[in-house]
Design a protein around this motif. Sequence first.
Motif, PDB file in Angstrom:
ATOM      1  N   GLY A 102      46.932  51.362 -43.837  1.00  0.00           N
ATOM      2  CA  GLY A 102      47.624  52.167 -42.835  1.00  0.00           C
ATOM      3  C   GLY A 102      46.499  52.583 -41.660  1.00  0.00           C
ATOM      4  N   GLN A 103      45.262  52.614 -42.030  1.00  0.00           N
ATOM      5  CA  GLN A 103      44.119  52.942 -41.302  1.00  0.00           C
ATOM      6  C   GLN A 103      44.065  52.080 -39.915  1.00  0.00           C
ATOM      7  OE1 GLN A 103      42.414  55.779 -41.754  1.00  0.00           O
ATOM      8  NE2 GLN A 103      41.933  55.515 -39.716  1.00  0.00           N
ATOM      9  N   ASN A 172      52.105  63.445 -38.949  1.00  0.00           N
ATOM     10  CA  ASN A 172      51.933  62.553 -40.227  1.00  0.00           C
ATOM     11  C   ASN A 172      52.887  63.812 -41.085  1.00  0.00           C
ATOM     12  OD1 ASN A 172      49.455  63.219 -42.660  1.00  0.00           O
ATOM     13  ND2 ASN A 172      50.887  61.574 -42.683  1.00  0.00           N
ATOM     14  N   ASN A 176      48.963  65.255 -44.942  1.00  0.00           N
ATOM     15  CA  ASN A 176      47.822  65.425 -45.488  1.00  0.00           C
ATOM     16  C   ASN A 176      46.840  65.725 -44.150  1.00  0.00           C
ATOM     17  OD1 ASN A 176      45.024  65.019 -46.341  1.00  0.00           O
ATOM     18  ND2 ASN A 176      44.494  63.022 -45.961  1.00  0.00           N
ATOM     19  N   ASP A 204      52.838  58.628 -38.837  1.00  0.00           N
ATOM     20  CA  ASP A 204      52.055  58.050 -40.101  1.00  0.00           C
ATOM     21  C   ASP A 204      52.885  58.805 -41.244  1.00  0.00           C
ATOM     22  OD1 ASP A 204      50.441  58.164 -42.212  1.00  0.00           O
ATOM     23  OD2 ASP A 204      48.650  58.879 -41.305  1.00  0.00           O
ATOM     24  N   TYR A 207      52.749  58.802 -46.993  1.00  0.00           N
ATOM     25  CA  TYR A 207      52.923  59.517 -48.156  1.00  0.00           C
ATOM     26  C   TYR A 207      54.752  59.624 -48.585  1.00  0.00           C
ATOM     27  CZ  TYR A 207      48.172  61.053 -48.166  1.00  0.00           C
ATOM     28  OH  TYR A 207      46.635  60.822 -48.331  1.00  0.00           O
ATOM     29  N   SER A 234      52.110  52.219 -45.659  1.00  0.00           N
ATOM     30  CA  SER A 234      50.856  51.694 -46.483  1.00  0.00           C
ATOM     31  C   SER A 234      51.402  51.786 -47.830  1.00  0.00           C
ATOM     32  CB  SER A 234      49.764  52.663 -46.313  1.00  0.00           C
ATOM     33  OG  SER A 234      48.752  52.316 -47.453  1.00  0.00           O
ATOM     34  N   SER A 236      48.776  51.990 -50.280  1.00  0.00           N
ATOM     35  CA  SER A 236      47.826  52.691 -50.638  1.00  0.00           C
ATOM     36  C   SER A 236      48.198  53.982 -51.903  1.00  0.00           C
ATOM     37  CB  SER A 236      46.730  53.267 -49.563  1.00  0.00           C
ATOM     38  OG  SER A 236      46.074  52.143 -48.919  1.00  0.00           O
ATOM     39  N   LYS A 237      48.959  54.687 -51.194  1.00  0.00           N
ATOM     40  CA  LYS A 237      49.298  55.895 -51.930  1.00  0.00           C
ATOM     41  C   LYS A 237      50.616  55.721 -52.721  1.00  0.00           C
ATOM     42  CE  LYS A 237      46.328  57.687 -49.145  1.00  0.00           C
ATOM     43  NZ  LYS A 237      44.978  58.430 -49.685  1.00  0.00           N
ATOM     44  N   ARG A 245      44.185  47.275 -49.291  1.00  0.00           N
ATOM     45  CA  ARG A 245      44.098  47.482 -47.842  1.00  0.00           C
ATOM     46  C   ARG A 245      45.502  46.585 -47.516  1.00  0.00           C
ATOM     47  NH1 ARG A 245      43.048  50.991 -47.408  1.00  0.00           N
ATOM     48  NH2 ARG A 245      42.602  50.992 -45.237  1.00  0.00           N
TER      49      ARG A 245
HETATM   50  N1  PMP Z   1      47.155  58.496 -43.158  1.00  0.00           N
HETATM   51  C1  PMP Z   1      46.860  59.475 -43.998  1.00  0.00           C
HETATM   52  C2  PMP Z   1      47.404  60.787 -43.612  1.00  0.00           C
HETATM   53  C3  PMP Z   1      46.068  59.244 -45.202  1.00  0.00           C
HETATM   54  O1  PMP Z   1      45.633  60.349 -45.876  1.00  0.00           O
HETATM   55  C4  PMP Z   1      45.412  57.994 -45.356  1.00  0.00           C
HETATM   56  C5  PMP Z   1      44.367  57.717 -46.391  1.00  0.00           C
HETATM   57  N2  PMP Z   1      43.947  58.586 -47.067  1.00  0.00           N
HETATM   58  C6  PMP Z   1      45.730  57.030 -44.343  1.00  0.00           C
HETATM   59  C7  PMP Z   1      46.409  56.982 -43.148  1.00  0.00           C
HETATM   60  C8  PMP Z   1      45.168  55.637 -44.556  1.00  0.00           C
HETATM   61  O2  PMP Z   1      45.474  55.052 -45.597  1.00  0.00           O
HETATM   62  P1  PMP Z   1      45.247  53.581 -45.933  1.00  0.00           P
HETATM   63  O3  PMP Z   1      44.481  52.912 -44.945  1.00  0.00           O
HETATM   64  O4  PMP Z   1      44.628  53.409 -47.101  1.00  0.00           O
HETATM   65  O5  PMP Z   1      46.591  52.958 -45.888  1.00  0.00           O
END
Ligand code: PMP
Length: 393
Positions: A102-103, A172, A176, A204, A207, A234, A236-237, A245
């Motif tokens: 996501g970053q 977002n 977060n 974003d 989550y 993403s 990730s979560k 990644r």
């Molecule tokens: N957006 C938010 C709000 C996040 O908290 C995070 C990671 N903590 C990211 C984006 C990026 O996540 P990632 O690159 O691991 O997908």
Amino acid sequence: MPALSHRITTLNGDGSDGWDVFYRARAMIADGVPVTELTIGEHDIGTDPSILKAMYESALGGHTGYAIVPGISALRDEVAARVEAQSGVPTRRENVLITPGGQAGLFAAHMAVCAPGDVALFVDPYYATYPGVLRSVGAVPRAVETRSSQGFLPQRDVLKAAVEAATSLLINTPNNPTGAVYPRATLHDIAEVVTAQDMWLISDEVYDTQVWDGAHISPRALPGMAERTLVIGSMSKSHAMTGSRIGWIVGPEDAITCLVDLATNTTYGVPGYIQDAALFGLRTGLPLEAQVAEPFRRRRAIAERILASQTVLRMIPAQGAMYVMLDVRATGMNGEEFAFALLDAHHIAVMPGESFGRSAAGHVRVAMTQEDSRFKAALRTLCEFASALAKAG
Ligand code: PMP
């Protein structure tokens, strides 16, 4: 050495990057001090072995060369189907770019919509990297402040006052650091304001599988918004795949076409075996996502119970994501003072609200990323510590 670019040397703005408590906790751990870390958004479980097996089999099967830059078609199709099912917005492969997390998606999305010098809005409190992302594309970050007493939801009048001459707004939800899940009314206000100003909305939604109350609503689904919204997703979560990644951007086809050009010249895509693993994870469906989210749902309930038994700390209602925000002002300390004092006295590390912007000053963010009994014990100690401070003050 020759001078570095102004853009890169000023990436973090002025002064501290907000991670001082985290760094001190890590230094203590390196010195052998047992610290309970409730700082970063990293699950206490790893990626599910079934996903790892899919990754291994894909790599063994030869999917280790350059993968096609926009993402493998099957994964783009799967993401499109998932987003369409969740939001109701017709979504096709051409609306999807697979990104290394996501970053990278946040960076690419802003590259696509902001010219150097453009004003890019973001909501405060914010995920720590946001202002840096905006600066990295040459945009000028402008915060939209929110209030703890209003659940940290952006308000229409504040948005209206902030949007003058702005190009984009980054939101977002689930949020977060605040745990807020934006209700439909808030998203309507946002949609109205960005449409009136002919702005882009960067949403974003990393989550989106962690919602404890209400439901996740993607603003892309609001009338007229699909043409001006870039959604960041993403795994990730949702699938505990932080280290793999893997994520995506969903948006208008023309924007995605341009973003593919950017990817060709920057990341050159995402490893094929990671994409195959992601595809397996998505196809496994909801039970796996629910399993990954469940510990946070449980711990949110634990936090509510513990916080209800005291009156010094106020818990901001956490409807989603893996964090709870506590208002610590009744202790007489700000968030940073409280976090340092707690770390020194009890070896419990939480993030000061100040790390996430001015709106979160006087708060701390507690990541629910420790196993239940350890989480419970740490939160009890934190509450007792706060009570003692309030009494002493
Ligand atoms: N957006 C938010 C709000 C996040 O908290 C995070 C990671 N903590 C990211 C984006 C990026 O996540 P990632 O690159 O691991 O997908």
